[in-house]
Write a protein that holds these residues in place. Structure first.
Motif, PDB file in Angstrom:
ATOM      1  N   ALA A   1      10.401   1.537   9.568  1.00 56.83           N
ATOM      2  CA  ALA A   1       9.417   1.757   8.510  1.00 56.83           C
ATOM      3  C   ALA A   1       9.099   0.440   7.822  1.00 56.83           C
ATOM      4  CB  ALA A   1       9.947   2.781   7.502  1.00 56.83           C
ATOM      5  N   LEU A   2       7.993  -0.170   8.207  1.00 56.86           N
ATOM      6  CA  LEU A   2       7.556  -1.413   7.592  1.00 56.86           C
ATOM      7  C   LEU A   2       6.372  -1.123   6.673  1.00 56.86           C
ATOM      8  CD1 LEU A   2       7.683  -3.937  10.570  1.00 56.86           C
ATOM      9  CD2 LEU A   2       9.434  -3.453   8.858  1.00 56.86           C
ATOM     10  N   PRO A   3       6.389  -1.647   5.460  1.00 55.94           N
ATOM     11  CA  PRO A   3       5.285  -1.379   4.542  1.00 55.94           C
ATOM     12  C   PRO A   3       4.037  -2.165   4.931  1.00 55.94           C
ATOM     13  CG  PRO A   3       6.820  -2.918   3.551  1.00 55.94           C
ATOM     14  CD  PRO A   3       7.433  -2.494   4.850  1.00 55.94           C
ATOM     15  N   SER A   4       2.886  -1.574   4.684  1.00 55.33           N
ATOM     16  CA  SER A   4       1.631  -2.283   4.881  1.00 55.33           C
ATOM     17  C   SER A   4       1.175  -2.878   3.555  1.00 55.33           C
ATOM     18  CB  SER A   4       0.557  -1.354   5.442  1.00 55.33           C
ATOM     19  OG  SER A   4       0.283  -0.305   4.532  1.00 55.33           O
ATOM     20  N   MET A   5       0.315  -3.880   3.633  1.00 55.28           N
ATOM     21  CA  MET A   5      -0.106  -4.607   2.439  1.00 55.28           C
ATOM     22  C   MET A   5      -1.629  -4.669   2.349  1.00 55.28           C
ATOM     23  SD  MET A   5       2.424  -7.883   2.955  1.00 55.28           S
ATOM     24  CE  MET A   5       2.072  -7.897   4.714  1.00 55.28           C
ATOM     25  N   ALA A   6      -2.093  -4.841   1.124  1.00 59.45           N
ATOM     26  CA  ALA A   6      -3.473  -5.212   0.860  1.00 59.45           C
ATOM     27  C   ALA A   6      -3.450  -6.640   0.322  1.00 59.45           C
ATOM     28  CB  ALA A   6      -4.112  -4.266  -0.141  1.00 59.45           C
TER      29      ALA A   6
ATOM     30  N   VAL B   1      -1.242  -8.755  11.096  1.00 56.18           N
ATOM     31  CA  VAL B   1      -2.222  -7.911  11.766  1.00 56.18           C
ATOM     32  C   VAL B   1      -2.789  -6.979  10.709  1.00 56.18           C
ATOM     33  CG1 VAL B   1      -2.578  -6.099  13.478  1.00 56.18           C
ATOM     34  CG2 VAL B   1      -1.089  -8.028  14.012  1.00 56.18           C
ATOM     35  N   ALA B   2      -4.110  -6.991  10.539  1.00 55.39           N
ATOM     36  CA  ALA B   2      -4.753  -6.182   9.503  1.00 55.39           C
ATOM     37  C   ALA B   2      -5.660  -5.141  10.141  1.00 55.39           C
ATOM     38  CB  ALA B   2      -5.556  -7.060   8.552  1.00 55.39           C
ATOM     39  N   GLN B   3      -6.035  -4.148   9.331  1.00 54.20           N
ATOM     40  CA  GLN B   3      -6.957  -3.126   9.822  1.00 54.20           C
ATOM     41  C   GLN B   3      -8.410  -3.558   9.654  1.00 54.20           C
ATOM     42  OE1 GLN B   3      -7.599   0.582   7.622  1.00 54.20           O
ATOM     43  NE2 GLN B   3      -7.328   1.730   9.525  1.00 54.20           N
ATOM     44  N   GLY B   4      -8.739  -4.125   8.506  1.00 52.16           N
ATOM     45  CA  GLY B   4     -10.125  -4.502   8.293  1.00 52.16           C
ATOM     46  C   GLY B   4     -10.317  -5.346   7.062  1.00 52.16           C
ATOM     47  N   GLU B   5     -11.571  -5.751   6.850  1.00 49.75           N
ATOM     48  CA  GLU B   5     -11.947  -6.635   5.763  1.00 49.75           C
ATOM     49  C   GLU B   5     -13.081  -6.004   4.968  1.00 49.75           C
ATOM     50  OE1 GLU B   5     -13.099 -11.281   5.880  1.00 49.75           O
ATOM     51  OE2 GLU B   5     -14.671  -9.967   6.672  1.00 49.75           O
TER      52      GLU B   5
ATOM     53  N   CYS C   1      -2.500  -4.570   6.229  1.00 51.07           N
ATOM     54  CA  CYS C   1      -1.848  -5.776   6.761  1.00 51.07           C
ATOM     55  C   CYS C   1      -0.378  -5.492   7.062  1.00 51.07           C
ATOM     56  CB  CYS C   1      -1.958  -6.931   5.764  1.00 51.07           C
ATOM     57  SG  CYS C   1      -3.639  -7.463   5.410  1.00 51.07           S
ATOM     58  N   VAL C   2       0.037  -5.766   8.273  1.00 49.32           N
ATOM     59  CA  VAL C   2       1.430  -5.597   8.694  1.00 49.32           C
ATOM     60  C   VAL C   2       1.930  -6.938   9.212  1.00 49.32           C
ATOM     61  CG1 VAL C   2       3.014  -4.388  10.244  1.00 49.32           C
ATOM     62  CG2 VAL C   2       1.061  -3.165   9.259  1.00 49.32           C
TER      63      VAL C   2
ATOM     64  N   GLU D   1       0.820  -1.201   0.000  1.00 45.86           N
ATOM     65  CA  GLU D   1       0.000   0.000   0.000  1.00 45.86           C
ATOM     66  C   GLU D   1       0.861   1.261   0.000  1.00 45.86           C
ATOM     67  OE1 GLU D   1      -3.748  -1.762   2.636  1.00 45.86           O
ATOM     68  OE2 GLU D   1      -2.178  -0.578   3.602  1.00 45.86           O
ATOM     69  N   THR D   2       0.363   2.298  -0.653  1.00 44.81           N
ATOM     70  CA  THR D   2       0.983   3.621  -0.558  1.00 44.81           C
ATOM     71  C   THR D   2       0.473   4.345   0.681  1.00 44.81           C
ATOM     72  OG1 THR D   2       1.168   3.754  -2.973  1.00 44.81           O
ATOM     73  CG2 THR D   2       1.360   5.811  -1.741  1.00 44.81           C
TER      74      THR D   2
END
Length: 312
Positions: free
Chosen positions: A107-112, A151-155, A129-130, A16-17
């Protein structure tokens, strides 16, 4: 009527950006063996009195989105998960690339990540998602995989894909027979099994929101731990444990000079183990090791992945 089957499921992922926002493109098709990534929202039973013995309707609690994915250790796609665990690597080389990952990045990137069941159809997109933990086990035989905890933020669930047509990595798996372990640069013998776990110890930022989701996931103090089961043949590891000194441990899987994965823990400390005689068979000892920051290397661990991928 179509029924969901694991053999038909697909997994696509992209970085994710903006945290929590899935990108419009750039998704990669990821090989995986199993996935428990999902969101859940428990119900809170009513505590109110005065309405008889039958309870009143429950209310919804906060949303929790997390889970595990089991992926193969392979030459190309595994670099995606290494970037999620350690941050963007330093890449060198022309045709043959060398990607160097180092621990300690803040600085860890998050993912979709989209988990698709096309026959239903159900396309679940998990954003924010981290990577929390990455675990690899080594043994003599069997399939070589890694367990990844997210660990994700939501679905967000839809009836059509939001990942488009993902780009697939060339799949070239490492096997246990490609593996080796070295201590201070020398091959370590009599190893029955070994495992290592890298943890970012991600902390959920649980702020008050109207959607019940977390506001972020931040890494805290990292940890690199593991276990080595050895056939008791010499006192090399026992002497290190008694002396309280550190040594480097190198876990590697090599297919060729240009295709390999090497994980080096620069300063590993061993506890004093119990050595038990449990019968007439060989005697084994188990060392639950811990790695720490090494001032010479400049980090706790270094991961080198060699393949033909231009960048991650």
């Amino acid at each position: 009527m179509a029924r969901a089957q694991g053999a038909r499921s697909q997994l696509a992922a992209a970085f994710e950006t903006t945290y929590g926002t899935a990108p419009a493109s750039g998704f990669m098709q990821m090989p995986f063996a199993s996935a428990s990534l999902g969101a859940e929202q428990p119900l809170l039973a009513s505590e109110l009195l005065g309405y008889g013995r039958d309870p009143l309707a429950p209310i919804k609690d906060a949303v929790t989105a997390d889970g595990d994915i089991t992926v193969p250790l392979d030459a190309e796609a595994f670099g995606f998960w290494l970037k999620a665990a350690f941050g963007t690597p330093t890449t060198t080389g022309t045709t043959n690339k060398t990607h160097t990952f180092k621990s300690g990045s803040w600085a860890l990137p998050s993912m979709a990540i989209e988990v698709a069941m096309p026959e239903i159809p159900r396309f679940a997109m998990y954003t924010g998602c981290v990577l929390d933990q990455l675990r690899i086990a080594m043994q003599r035989s069997g399939l070589l995989t890694a367990d990844i905890k997210l660990v994700a933020q939501g679905e967000n669930v839809a009836t059509a894909t939001a990942a488009g047509t993902p780009t697939a990595y060339a799949l070239q798996r490492f096997g246990h027979f490609n593996g080796a372990i070295k201590r201070n640069g020398t091959a370590l013998g009599n190893i029955v099994s070994a495992d290592l776990t890298y943890a970012n110890n991600v902390e959920r930022i649980e702020t008050i929101r109207n959607d019940g989701r977390i506001d972020g996931a931040d890494p805290s103090i990292a940890a690199l731990t593991g276990k080595i089961d050895v056939r008791f043949a010499d006192t090399t590891l026992m002497d290190q444990a008694l002396n309280g000194t550190a040594a480097s441990l190198e876990f590697s899987w090599v297919i060729s000079a240009n295709v390999s994965l090497t994980i080096t823990a620069h300063a590993v400390y061993l506890p004093r183990p119990r050595v038990e005689i449990q019968g007439p068979q060989g005697i084994q000892a188990s060392f639950d090791w811990q790695a720490a920051y090494d001032s010479v290397a400049g980090q706790m661990c270094t991961i080198v992945l060699k393949n033909a991928v231009a960048s991650y």
